[in-house]
Write a protein that holds these residues in place. Structure first.
Motif, PDB file in Angstrom:
ATOM      1  N   TRP A   1     -51.527 -71.346  40.361  1.00 24.03           N
ATOM      2  CA  TRP A   1     -50.184 -70.831  40.658  1.00 24.03           C
ATOM      3  C   TRP A   1     -49.456 -71.737  41.642  1.00 24.03           C
ATOM      4  O   TRP A   1     -48.275 -72.058  41.456  1.00 24.03           O
ATOM      5  CB  TRP A   1     -50.255 -69.403  41.212  1.00 24.03           C
ATOM      6  N   LEU A   2     -50.153 -72.139  42.694  1.00 24.93           N
ATOM      7  CA  LEU A   2     -49.479 -72.981  43.695  1.00 24.93           C
ATOM      8  C   LEU A   2     -48.986 -74.277  43.054  1.00 24.93           C
ATOM      9  O   LEU A   2     -47.864 -74.735  43.309  1.00 24.93           O
ATOM     10  CB  LEU A   2     -50.420 -73.303  44.867  1.00 24.93           C
ATOM     11  N   ASN A   3     -49.814 -74.852  42.198  1.00 26.43           N
ATOM     12  CA  ASN A   3     -49.421 -76.105  41.548  1.00 26.43           C
ATOM     13  C   ASN A   3     -48.250 -75.885  40.591  1.00 26.43           C
ATOM     14  O   ASN A   3     -47.310 -76.675  40.542  1.00 26.43           O
ATOM     15  CB  ASN A   3     -50.618 -76.693  40.801  1.00 26.43           C
ATOM     16  N   PHE A   4     -48.315 -74.791  39.847  1.00 24.68           N
ATOM     17  CA  PHE A   4     -47.221 -74.483  38.907  1.00 24.68           C
ATOM     18  C   PHE A   4     -45.904 -74.296  39.666  1.00 24.68           C
ATOM     19  O   PHE A   4     -44.855 -74.829  39.273  1.00 24.68           O
ATOM     20  CB  PHE A   4     -47.566 -73.215  38.118  1.00 24.68           C
ATOM     21  N   ILE A   5     -45.968 -73.556  40.759  1.00 25.70           N
ATOM     22  CA  ILE A   5     -44.734 -73.317  41.523  1.00 25.70           C
ATOM     23  C   ILE A   5     -44.216 -74.640  42.102  1.00 25.70           C
ATOM     24  O   ILE A   5     -43.020 -74.926  42.053  1.00 25.70           O
ATOM     25  CB  ILE A   5     -44.976 -72.267  42.635  1.00 25.70           C
ATOM     26  N   GLY A   6     -45.155 -75.450  42.612  1.00 33.15           N
ATOM     27  CA  GLY A   6     -44.738 -76.715  43.228  1.00 33.15           C
ATOM     28  C   GLY A   6     -44.167 -77.706  42.225  1.00 33.15           C
ATOM     29  O   GLY A   6     -43.084 -78.268  42.424  1.00 33.15           O
ATOM     30  N   MET A   7     -44.904 -77.897  41.138  1.00 30.65           N
ATOM     31  CA  MET A   7     -44.538 -78.964  40.198  1.00 30.65           C
ATOM     32  C   MET A   7     -43.499 -78.526  39.172  1.00 30.65           C
ATOM     33  O   MET A   7     -42.662 -79.323  38.752  1.00 30.65           O
ATOM     34  CB  MET A   7     -45.779 -79.465  39.437  1.00 30.65           C
ATOM     35  N   GLU A   8     -43.597 -77.290  38.734  1.00 27.37           N
ATOM     36  CA  GLU A   8     -42.742 -76.859  37.626  1.00 27.37           C
ATOM     37  C   GLU A   8     -41.508 -76.072  38.070  1.00 27.37           C
ATOM     38  O   GLU A   8     -40.526 -76.026  37.339  1.00 27.37           O
ATOM     39  CB  GLU A   8     -43.560 -76.009  36.632  1.00 27.37           C
ATOM     40  N   ILE A   9     -41.588 -75.444  39.234  1.00 28.66           N
ATOM     41  CA  ILE A   9     -40.414 -74.687  39.691  1.00 28.66           C
ATOM     42  C   ILE A   9     -39.728 -75.433  40.841  1.00 28.66           C
ATOM     43  O   ILE A   9     -38.580 -75.846  40.708  1.00 28.66           O
ATOM     44  CB  ILE A   9     -40.787 -73.233  40.079  1.00 28.66           C
ATOM     45  N   HIS A  10     -40.459 -75.621  41.938  1.00 27.14           N
ATOM     46  CA  HIS A  10     -39.857 -76.306  43.100  1.00 27.14           C
ATOM     47  C   HIS A  10     -39.213 -77.631  42.675  1.00 27.14           C
ATOM     48  O   HIS A  10     -38.046 -77.877  42.929  1.00 27.14           O
ATOM     49  CB  HIS A  10     -40.968 -76.532  44.137  1.00 27.14           C
ATOM     50  N   LYS A  11     -39.979 -78.471  41.998  1.00 29.04           N
ATOM     51  CA  LYS A  11     -39.458 -79.811  41.671  1.00 29.04           C
ATOM     52  C   LYS A  11     -38.260 -79.746  40.728  1.00 29.04           C
ATOM     53  O   LYS A  11     -37.380 -80.605  40.777  1.00 29.04           O
ATOM     54  CB  LYS A  11     -40.564 -80.693  41.077  1.00 29.04           C
ATOM     55  N   ASN A  12     -38.240 -78.734  39.884  1.00 25.11           N
ATOM     56  CA  ASN A  12     -37.084 -78.617  38.992  1.00 25.11           C
ATOM     57  C   ASN A  12     -35.859 -78.059  39.710  1.00 25.11           C
ATOM     58  O   ASN A  12     -34.744 -78.157  39.200  1.00 25.11           O
ATOM     59  CB  ASN A  12     -37.438 -77.772  37.770  1.00 25.11           C
ATOM     60  N   PHE A  13     -36.059 -77.478  40.862  1.00 24.44           N
ATOM     61  CA  PHE A  13     -34.920 -77.026  41.663  1.00 24.44           C
ATOM     62  C   PHE A  13     -34.289 -78.195  42.433  1.00 24.44           C
ATOM     63  O   PHE A  13     -33.121 -78.150  42.799  1.00 24.44           O
ATOM     64  CB  PHE A  13     -35.362 -75.978  42.696  1.00 24.44           C
ATOM     65  N   ILE A  14     -35.100 -79.207  42.721  1.00 28.21           N
ATOM     66  CA  ILE A  14     -34.613 -80.297  43.585  1.00 28.21           C
ATOM     67  C   ILE A  14     -33.666 -81.192  42.788  1.00 28.21           C
ATOM     68  O   ILE A  14     -34.020 -81.719  41.745  1.00 28.21           O
ATOM     69  CB  ILE A  14     -35.789 -81.132  44.134  1.00 28.21           C
ATOM     70  N   THR A  15     -32.479 -81.350  43.309  1.00 27.47           N
ATOM     71  CA  THR A  15     -31.455 -82.119  42.598  1.00 27.47           C
ATOM     72  C   THR A  15     -31.587 -83.624  42.842  1.00 27.47           C
ATOM     73  O   THR A  15     -32.149 -84.049  43.848  1.00 27.47           O
ATOM     74  CB  THR A  15     -30.055 -81.653  43.064  1.00 27.47           C
ATOM     75  N   ARG A  16     -31.039 -84.378  41.884  1.00 31.49           N
ATOM     76  CA  ARG A  16     -30.944 -85.826  42.101  1.00 31.49           C
ATOM     77  C   ARG A  16     -29.666 -86.186  42.816  1.00 31.49           C
ATOM     78  O   ARG A  16     -29.409 -87.352  43.102  1.00 31.49           O
ATOM     79  CB  ARG A  16     -30.983 -86.565  40.759  1.00 31.49           C
ATOM     80  N   GLU A  17     -28.824 -85.178  43.055  1.00 30.26           N
ATOM     81  CA  GLU A  17     -27.554 -85.472  43.738  1.00 30.26           C
ATOM     82  C   GLU A  17     -27.807 -85.983  45.142  1.00 30.26           C
ATOM     83  O   GLU A  17     -28.735 -85.519  45.814  1.00 30.26           O
ATOM     84  CB  GLU A  17     -26.712 -84.186  43.860  1.00 30.26           C
ATOM     85  N   ARG A  18     -26.982 -86.890  45.555  1.00 24.86           N
ATOM     86  CA  ARG A  18     -27.031 -87.366  46.930  1.00 24.86           C
ATOM     87  C   ARG A  18     -25.648 -87.224  47.526  1.00 24.86           C
ATOM     88  O   ARG A  18     -24.685 -87.783  47.014  1.00 24.86           O
ATOM     89  CB  ARG A  18     -27.488 -88.837  47.007  1.00 24.86           C
ATOM     90  N   HIS A  19     -25.552 -86.449  48.587  1.00 26.66           N
ATOM     91  CA  HIS A  19     -24.262 -86.261  49.240  1.00 26.66           C
ATOM     92  C   HIS A  19     -24.335 -86.968  50.593  1.00 26.66           C
ATOM     93  O   HIS A  19     -25.225 -86.670  51.386  1.00 26.66           O
ATOM     94  CB  HIS A  19     -23.949 -84.772  49.406  1.00 26.66           C
ATOM     95  N   GLY A  20     -23.449 -87.919  50.799  1.00 28.80           N
ATOM     96  CA  GLY A  20     -23.496 -88.686  52.044  1.00 28.80           C
ATOM     97  C   GLY A  20     -24.702 -89.615  52.072  1.00 28.80           C
ATOM     98  O   GLY A  20     -25.143 -90.046  53.128  1.00 28.80           O
ATOM     99  N   GLY A  21     -25.267 -89.901  50.891  1.00 29.96           N
ATOM    100  CA  GLY A  21     -26.336 -90.896  50.817  1.00 29.96           C
ATOM    101  C   GLY A  21     -27.707 -90.389  51.235  1.00 29.96           C
ATOM    102  O   GLY A  21     -28.659 -91.151  51.277  1.00 29.96           O
ATOM    103  N   VAL A  22     -27.819 -89.085  51.534  1.00 32.57           N
ATOM    104  CA  VAL A  22     -29.126 -88.601  51.947  1.00 32.57           C
ATOM    105  C   VAL A  22     -29.650 -87.547  50.967  1.00 32.57           C
ATOM    106  O   VAL A  22     -28.884 -86.888  50.276  1.00 32.57           O
ATOM    107  CB  VAL A  22     -29.105 -87.986  53.371  1.00 32.57           C
ATOM    108  N   ALA A  23     -30.948 -87.419  50.958  1.00 31.95           N
ATOM    109  CA  ALA A  23     -31.583 -86.468  50.053  1.00 31.95           C
ATOM    110  C   ALA A  23     -31.683 -85.087  50.674  1.00 31.95           C
ATOM    111  O   ALA A  23     -32.275 -84.192  50.109  1.00 31.95           O
ATOM    112  CB  ALA A  23     -32.981 -86.978  49.705  1.00 31.95           C
ATOM    113  N   ALA A  24     -31.096 -84.942  51.831  1.00 33.60           N
ATOM    114  CA  ALA A  24     -31.363 -83.739  52.624  1.00 33.60           C
ATOM    115  C   ALA A  24     -30.942 -82.453  51.938  1.00 33.60           C
ATOM    116  O   ALA A  24     -31.581 -81.425  52.110  1.00 33.60           O
ATOM    117  CB  ALA A  24     -30.660 -83.849  53.961  1.00 33.60           C
ATOM    118  N   ASN A  25     -29.869 -82.511  51.187  1.00 34.10           N
ATOM    119  CA  ASN A  25     -29.378 -81.260  50.604  1.00 34.10           C
ATOM    120  C   ASN A  25     -30.049 -81.050  49.263  1.00 34.10           C
ATOM    121  O   ASN A  25     -29.571 -81.443  48.226  1.00 34.10           O
ATOM    122  CB  ASN A  25     -27.857 -81.312  50.517  1.00 34.10           C
ATOM    123  N   PHE A  26     -31.185 -80.381  49.317  1.00 32.60           N
ATOM    124  CA  PHE A  26     -32.121 -80.419  48.210  1.00 32.60           C
ATOM    125  C   PHE A  26     -31.715 -79.605  47.002  1.00 32.60           C
ATOM    126  O   PHE A  26     -32.245 -79.773  45.940  1.00 32.60           O
ATOM    127  CB  PHE A  26     -33.509 -80.003  48.699  1.00 32.60           C
TER     128      PHE A  26
END
Ligand code: GSH
Length: 217
Positions: A98-123
């Motif tokens: 479960w932890l791996n599924f949440i991390g790899m399949e849910i968390h990572k799919n929530f993280i955007t490739r957008e960069r605002h102000g050149g930083v990855a901070a706004n996930f």
């Protein structure tokens, strides 16, 4: 020295924060500014060169990173709370699954490739298109978990455990991205069930609101 959790409000570090309170382990909090990469002691690079949260500083001064490893550390240090099944048991591997599924399949799919102000901070995505794309990626995964939760209150069965803390954070992100979970009654019920736990309510209150999702914010 007690444990020190480096966090940003509403980020994936929220899962570790919840679990520390559930475990009733003494700890202190250090808020990280993910845009400036600073904390009260200086540049965050000195704590976690990967520049993301969570990070957990141990009493020895060693620093653990990667949310799922931190969740295991916390669980293993509060065995009476049963936040993860014992090592070597099949249930332990189910929990890690479960932890791996949440991390790899849910968390990572929530993280955007957008960069605002050149930083990855706004996930999480801030643009309309970016948010719609995230919803598309995440929906089938949430649907899978919804089916699982139709027959049991928590991911591992009848009691709250580490994967529940992590998945709860994912549902807070769904809400922020206007991903309506109300057509999955099992997810809505799970969200309310976890949110009403005293340790969770306290954690949310202490962290306060997460960063803004407007492109300027
Ligand atoms: N692999 C890491 C990812 C952690 C992560 O995605 N952290 C985000 C917040 S949820 C972050 O701090 N992002 C800041 C950045 O990448 O600059 C983990 O599982 O702990």
């Amino acid at each position: 020295m007690s444990l020190k959790l480096f966090f940003a409000p509403g980020a994936s570090s929220l899962a570790a924060h919840i679990l520390l309170r559930e475990a009733e382990i003494p700890f202190t909090l250090e808020r990280v500014d993910l845009i400036a990469k600073l904390w009260s002691g200086g540049h965050y690079d000195q704590i976690n060169p990967k520049l993301y949260v969570p990070a957990l500083m141990l009493p020895s001064g060693d620093v653990l990173t990667e949310g799922n490893i931190i969740l295991q550390y916390i669980s293993d240090h509060a065995p009476s709370k049963h936040l993860l099944p014992a090592n070597h048991e099949l249930d332990r591997y189910r929990a890690l699954e479960w932890l791996n599924f949440i991390g790899m399949e849910i968390h990572k799919n929530f993280i955007t490739r957008e960069r605002h102000g050149g930083v990855a901070a706004n996930f999480l995505a801030k643009t309309r298109d970016g948010q719609a794309f995230t919803r598309e990626l995440v929906t089938p995964r949430l649907s899978y978990v919804a089916r699982h939760l139709e027959t049991q209150p928590f991911l591992l069965g009848d009691h709250f455990s580490a994967p529940d803390a992590y998945f709860f954070v994912m549902l807070t992100w769904a809400g922020r991205l206007a991903l309506d979970i109300s057509h999955w009654p099992s997810l809505t019920a799970f969200f309310e069930r976890v949110k009403s736990r005293p340790a969770v309510a306290e954690t949310l209150q202490i962290e306060g609101p997460p960063h803004s999702l407007t492109p300027e914010g």
